[in-house]
Design a protein around this motif. Sequence first.
Motif, short mmCIF file in Angstrom:
data_model
loop_
_atom_site.label_atom_id
_atom_site.label_comp_id
_atom_site.label_asym_id
_atom_site.label_seq_id
_atom_site.Cartn_x
_atom_site.Cartn_y
_atom_site.Cartn_z
N GLU A 23 -2.73 -1.23 22.40
CA GLU A 23 -3.18 -0.38 21.30
C GLU A 23 -1.97 0.34 20.71
OE1 GLU A 23 -5.84 2.53 22.93
OE2 GLU A 23 -7.34 1.05 23.51
N TYR A 25 -1.14 3.73 17.96
CA TYR A 25 -1.80 4.90 17.38
C TYR A 25 -1.04 5.39 16.16
CZ TYR A 25 -3.40 4.58 22.15
OH TYR A 25 -3.88 4.09 23.33
N ARG A 26 -1.80 5.80 15.15
CA ARG A 26 -1.23 6.39 13.95
C ARG A 26 -2.02 7.64 13.63
NH1 ARG A 26 3.83 4.15 12.83
NH2 ARG A 26 3.75 2.49 14.37
N TYR A 32 -1.43 7.43 6.06
CA TYR A 32 -2.13 6.35 6.75
C TYR A 32 -3.56 6.18 6.24
CZ TYR A 32 1.84 5.80 9.76
OH TYR A 32 3.11 5.55 10.21
N LEU A 36 -4.77 2.46 5.53
CA LEU A 36 -5.68 1.88 6.51
C LEU A 36 -7.16 1.93 6.16
CD1 LEU A 36 -3.93 3.19 9.75
CD2 LEU A 36 -3.64 0.98 8.64
N LEU A 61 -4.11 -8.52 14.71
CA LEU A 61 -4.73 -7.19 14.65
C LEU A 61 -6.24 -7.39 14.73
CD1 LEU A 61 -4.41 -4.15 14.35
CD2 LEU A 61 -4.39 -4.47 11.88
N SER A 63 -8.74 -5.00 15.29
CA SER A 63 -9.50 -4.01 14.53
C SER A 63 -8.73 -2.70 14.46
CB SER A 63 -10.89 -3.78 15.15
OG SER A 63 -10.77 -3.18 16.42
N ILE A 64 -9.20 -1.83 13.55
CA ILE A 64 -8.68 -0.48 13.43
C ILE A 64 -9.88 0.45 13.46
CG2 ILE A 64 -7.43 1.17 12.00
CD1 ILE A 64 -6.06 -1.25 10.63
N ARG A 65 -9.84 1.42 14.36
CA ARG A 65 -10.95 2.37 14.49
C ARG A 65 -10.41 3.77 14.67
NH1 ARG A 65 -13.59 -1.46 18.75
NH2 ARG A 65 -14.50 -3.01 17.37
N PHE A 82 -5.96 6.87 14.26
CA PHE A 82 -6.30 5.51 13.92
C PHE A 82 -5.83 4.71 15.13
CE2 PHE A 82 -5.66 7.05 9.50
CZ PHE A 82 -6.86 6.61 8.94
N LEU A 84 -5.15 1.07 16.54
CA LEU A 84 -4.98 -0.34 16.18
C LEU A 84 -5.10 -1.15 17.45
CD1 LEU A 84 -3.36 1.45 14.06
CD2 LEU A 84 -2.14 -0.63 13.55
N TYR A 85 -6.12 -2.00 17.52
CA TYR A 85 -6.35 -2.85 18.68
C TYR A 85 -5.62 -4.17 18.47
CZ TYR A 85 -9.81 0.61 19.94
OH TYR A 85 -10.42 1.79 20.29
#
Length: 94
Positions: A23, A25-26, A32, A36, A61, A63-65, A82, A84-85
């Motif tokens: 993962e 992180y942002r 962002y 995003l 990438l 997903s982004i959650r 955010f 990022l998986y």
Amino acid sequence: MNTLHLTIKKKWFDMILSGEKTEEYRDIKPYYNLRLIGKEYDTVVFRNGYARDAPSLTIELKSIRFGTGIPEWGAEANKKYFVLYLGKIINSKL
């Protein structure tokens, strides 16, 4: 294929390269938010530095959650990011 380009510190770059960190992180900030929210990306390119020949990784990438992160991977406890998986490494230029 839509690609997100991000710069990352060496410690996190190396952990992603080794497969230890899955993962990234942002911070939830206007910069962002624009990059995003409402966007879909297939891959992310992480560059370790700004030099023309800086090492880079192209990664799937998934997903982004929004969520919290793992402190050992650079997140502050109980802070929302955010997230990022990341999937498999597609290409590396070391």
